[in-house]
Design a protein around this motif. Structure first.
Motif, mmCIF file in Angstrom:
data_model
loop_
_atom_site.group_PDB
_atom_site.id
_atom_site.type_symbol
_atom_site.label_atom_id
_atom_site.label_comp_id
_atom_site.label_asym_id
_atom_site.label_seq_id
_atom_site.Cartn_x
_atom_site.Cartn_y
_atom_site.Cartn_z
ATOM 1 N N THR A 341 0.836 -1.190 0.000
ATOM 2 C CA THR A 341 0.000 0.000 0.000
ATOM 3 C C THR A 341 0.875 1.246 0.000
ATOM 4 O OG1 THR A 341 -0.136 -0.081 2.411
ATOM 5 C CG2 THR A 341 -1.927 -1.118 1.173
ATOM 6 N N TYR A 342 0.239 2.391 -0.324
ATOM 7 C CA TYR A 342 0.944 3.668 -0.375
ATOM 8 C C TYR A 342 0.096 4.759 0.271
ATOM 9 C CZ TYR A 342 3.964 1.432 -3.832
ATOM 10 O OH TYR A 342 4.834 0.585 -4.478
ATOM 11 N N MET A 343 0.766 5.842 0.637
ATOM 12 C CA MET A 343 0.111 7.038 1.145
ATOM 13 C C MET A 343 0.782 8.245 0.494
ATOM 14 S SD MET A 343 -0.503 8.206 5.118
ATOM 15 C CE MET A 343 1.258 8.124 5.489
ATOM 16 N N PHE A 344 -0.013 9.234 0.135
ATOM 17 C CA PHE A 344 0.483 10.458 -0.500
ATOM 18 C C PHE A 344 0.659 11.510 0.596
ATOM 19 C CE2 PHE A 344 0.314 14.187 -3.280
ATOM 20 C CZ PHE A 344 1.032 13.747 -4.388
ATOM 21 N N ARG A 345 1.889 12.015 0.770
ATOM 22 C CA ARG A 345 2.191 12.948 1.854
ATOM 23 C C ARG A 345 2.791 14.228 1.277
ATOM 24 N NH1 ARG A 345 5.176 10.561 6.918
ATOM 25 N NH2 ARG A 345 3.012 9.917 7.267
ATOM 26 N N VAL A 346 2.330 15.377 1.785
ATOM 27 C CA VAL A 346 2.792 16.678 1.310
ATOM 28 C C VAL A 346 3.246 17.516 2.506
ATOM 29 C CG1 VAL A 346 2.193 18.777 0.042
ATOM 30 C CG2 VAL A 346 1.193 16.584 -0.636
ATOM 31 N N TYR A 347 4.518 17.937 2.469
ATOM 32 C CA TYR A 347 5.066 18.877 3.443
ATOM 33 C C TYR A 347 5.026 20.273 2.816
ATOM 34 C CZ TYR A 347 7.101 14.655 5.548
ATOM 35 O OH TYR A 347 7.285 13.411 6.103
ATOM 36 N N VAL A 348 4.488 21.236 3.566
ATOM 37 C CA VAL A 348 4.329 22.587 3.041
ATOM 38 C C VAL A 348 4.946 23.579 4.017
ATOM 39 C CG1 VAL A 348 2.684 24.348 2.311
ATOM 40 C CG2 VAL A 348 2.209 21.942 1.859
ATOM 41 N N ILE A 349 5.632 24.597 3.493
ATOM 42 C CA ILE A 349 6.071 25.741 4.289
ATOM 43 C C ILE A 349 5.415 26.987 3.692
ATOM 44 C CG2 ILE A 349 8.013 27.158 5.055
ATOM 45 C CD1 ILE A 349 9.798 24.745 4.904
ATOM 46 N N THR A 350 4.601 27.636 4.507
ATOM 47 C CA THR A 350 3.938 28.861 4.066
ATOM 48 C C THR A 350 4.418 30.023 4.933
ATOM 49 O OG1 THR A 350 2.051 28.479 5.547
ATOM 50 C CG2 THR A 350 1.901 27.607 3.296
ATOM 51 N N GLU A 351 4.156 31.251 4.472
ATOM 52 C CA GLU A 351 4.548 32.443 5.216
ATOM 53 C C GLU A 351 3.434 33.476 5.155
ATOM 54 O OE1 GLU A 351 7.644 35.964 4.462
ATOM 55 O OE2 GLU A 351 8.643 34.019 4.759
ATOM 56 N N CYS A 352 3.088 33.982 6.332
ATOM 57 C CA CYS A 352 2.070 35.042 6.433
ATOM 58 C C CYS A 352 2.513 35.989 7.547
ATOM 59 C CB CYS A 352 0.705 34.443 6.760
ATOM 60 S SG CYS A 352 -0.616 35.670 6.922
ATOM 61 N N GLY A 353 2.545 37.292 7.251
ATOM 62 C CA GLY A 353 3.011 38.250 8.246
ATOM 63 C C GLY A 353 4.435 37.984 8.675
ATOM 64 N N LYS A 354 5.251 37.495 7.752
ATOM 65 C CA LYS A 354 6.659 37.142 7.984
ATOM 66 C C LYS A 354 6.832 36.036 9.029
ATOM 67 C CE LYS A 354 8.716 41.467 6.421
ATOM 68 N NZ LYS A 354 9.117 40.863 5.138
ATOM 69 N N LYS A 355 5.779 35.267 9.269
ATOM 70 C CA LYS A 355 5.863 34.097 10.142
ATOM 71 C C LYS A 355 5.634 32.844 9.309
ATOM 72 C CE LYS A 355 4.652 36.205 14.543
ATOM 73 N NZ LYS A 355 5.931 35.851 15.185
ATOM 74 N N LYS A 356 6.498 31.850 9.513
ATOM 75 C CA LYS A 356 6.427 30.629 8.728
ATOM 76 C C LYS A 356 5.638 29.542 9.457
ATOM 77 C CE LYS A 356 10.565 31.306 5.915
ATOM 78 N NZ LYS A 356 11.863 30.735 5.469
ATOM 79 N N ASP A 357 4.989 28.734 8.671
ATOM 80 C CA ASP A 357 4.191 27.622 9.186
ATOM 81 C C ASP A 357 4.544 26.378 8.369
ATOM 82 O OD1 ASP A 357 2.356 26.257 10.691
ATOM 83 O OD2 ASP A 357 0.644 26.840 9.449
#
Length: 406
Positions: A341-357
């Motif tokens: 079996t497989y799983m689809f995984r996505v790592y994201v880095i976003t920025e809002c108000g110069k703060k990263k998530d």
């Protein structure tokens, strides 16, 4: 020397093939031969080695014969110089042909227990130094040629040749089945104020903002992901990211920009095997391997101003081809004793108000379909070739002038 001369593949279900078994030597020493036969079989095998605290190792195994055909190519007894060749032909069956009862005593809904299920593709997997156990699993299709000497004589010979089977899909363009996932995000930042949109705050302004943290502007938004649940080997898949601003909970004068800084996409595989204990045959054990991570693509957008909209097509910015970096990636399958079996995984880095998530999104089970397409329908030649693929002791065997009756 006994040899099997055949094209190793890859083949597909229903494919006929032919080859020869040759007996070669120095031309001086003769061999005593009772029979020469060839066997074509498919096998699914698992092995789990568990290690205990006192370094004792326990093996568990699970063996399933998917099908087996045998043909006699030569019947003696004869003494013959080793310089002969016998033709053979077989066909990969459409489905498994496990006529006898499968060895597992307890039924399992997770595994495929249909005795006439479609043939799984060739597969090989092993993991060592795992926390709980070492796991081996394979699906193999092989030819075995055997020279059997007369009773009381020595000189038996066996040779093996692996053949590769590749499965096919029956949907030309399957639906990717997008799965929706979301994360609620909250940002408190001095940079959400409109006055700092085009200029940096001074040191005093930063200090004042640090003291009055609770009075900083707040932005609440929903970070959304649309992940595929089905993919085809060698083909790209879609991926969408987006944001929805929550005006009711936010204190900013207008919706702030959310920027995409980094995306990493992984295909997470897992192999589950089923064994029958060597000592307790009435129970079967299920073992799951550790996750294996295959990076599909990774892009660092850095300071590029890629602003997230309600639905941004991330696949346009990346190469999201399934199995593009590893041609041997196996399609998803479930058989008697192995599950891939497989799983689809996505790592994201976003920025809002110069703060990263840095949120992470996971799809449910991601189905990897075979690269090759074949429209559903009957397999050509299968019935005709199988008629003489099974053992037939009445078949007329070739004559050999150099063979002498023992």
């Amino acid at each position: 020397m006994l040899r099997i001369n055949v094209f190793p593949g890859p083949y597909t279900a229903g494919s006929p093939f032919s080859g020869t078994v040759s007996l070669q030597g120095d031309g001086v020493r003769s061999l005593k031969v009772q029979t020469i036969k060839i066997t074509f079989r498919g096998r699914s095998k698992t092995k789990v080695t568990e290690s205990s605290s006192n370094n004792n190792r326990t093996n568990h195994r699970g063996r399933v014969t998917l099908f087996q055909y045998e043909r006699t190519l030569f019947t003696g007894p004869y003494s013959m110089n080793p310089s002969h060749e016998w033709p053979f032909d077989f066909v990969f069956p459409e489905c498994c042909q496990s006529s006898r009862r499968i060895q597992f005593k307890r039924s399992s809904n997770a595994f495929n227990e249909d005795s006439h299920q479609p043939l799984p593709g060739s597969f090989s997997y092993s993991t060592a130094n795992f926390v709980r156990a070492d796991i081996e699993a394979f699906v193999r299709y092989e030819l075995e040629a055997a020279l059997v000497p007369p009773s009381g004589s020595r000189g038996g010979i066996e040779r093996f040749q692996l053949l590769t089977l590749r499965t096919q899909r029956h949907e030309p363009n399957p639906d990717h089945g997008l799965f929706f996932a979301s994360r609620q995000r909250e940002v408190q930042s001095l940079y959400l104020s409109p006055e700092y949109q085009y200029r940096l705050p001074t040191f005093k302004e930063k200090l004042k903002a640090g003291i009055s943290w609770g009075k900083l502007p707040e932005a609440h938004y929903l970070l959304k992901a649309f992940l595929p649940t089905v993919g085809v080997l060698g083909r790209p898949v879609p991926l969408f990211l987006g944001v929805t601003y929550d005006e009711a909970r936010s204190t900013t004068a207008s919706a702030p920009s959310v920027f995409l800084r980094h995306v990493k996409v992984q295909l997470v595989s897992r192999t589950t095997v089923r064994c029958v204990s060597d000592s307790i045959w009435s129970s079967d054990d299920v073992h799951e391997s550790d996750y294996t991570y295959e990076t599909v693509d990774e892009q660092d957008f850095g300071n590029r101003s890629i602003e997230l909209t309600d639905r941004l097509d991330v696949a346009e910015l990346m190469d999201l081809t399934i199995g593009g970096r590893r041609a041997s990636l196996s399609p998803s399958f479930r058989t008697f004793n192995i599950i891939r079996t497989y799983m689809f995984r996505v790592y994201v880095i976003t920025e809002c108000g110069k703060k990263k998530d840095e949120p992470v999104f996971n799809s449910p089970e991601f189905v990897v379909m075979p690269k090759d397409y074949s429209p559903p329908g009957p397999f050509p030649f299968a019935t005709e070739v199988l008629v003489h693929s099974e053992e037939d002791s009445t078949a007329v065997l070739p004559s050999y002038e150099a063979a002498v009756k023992s």
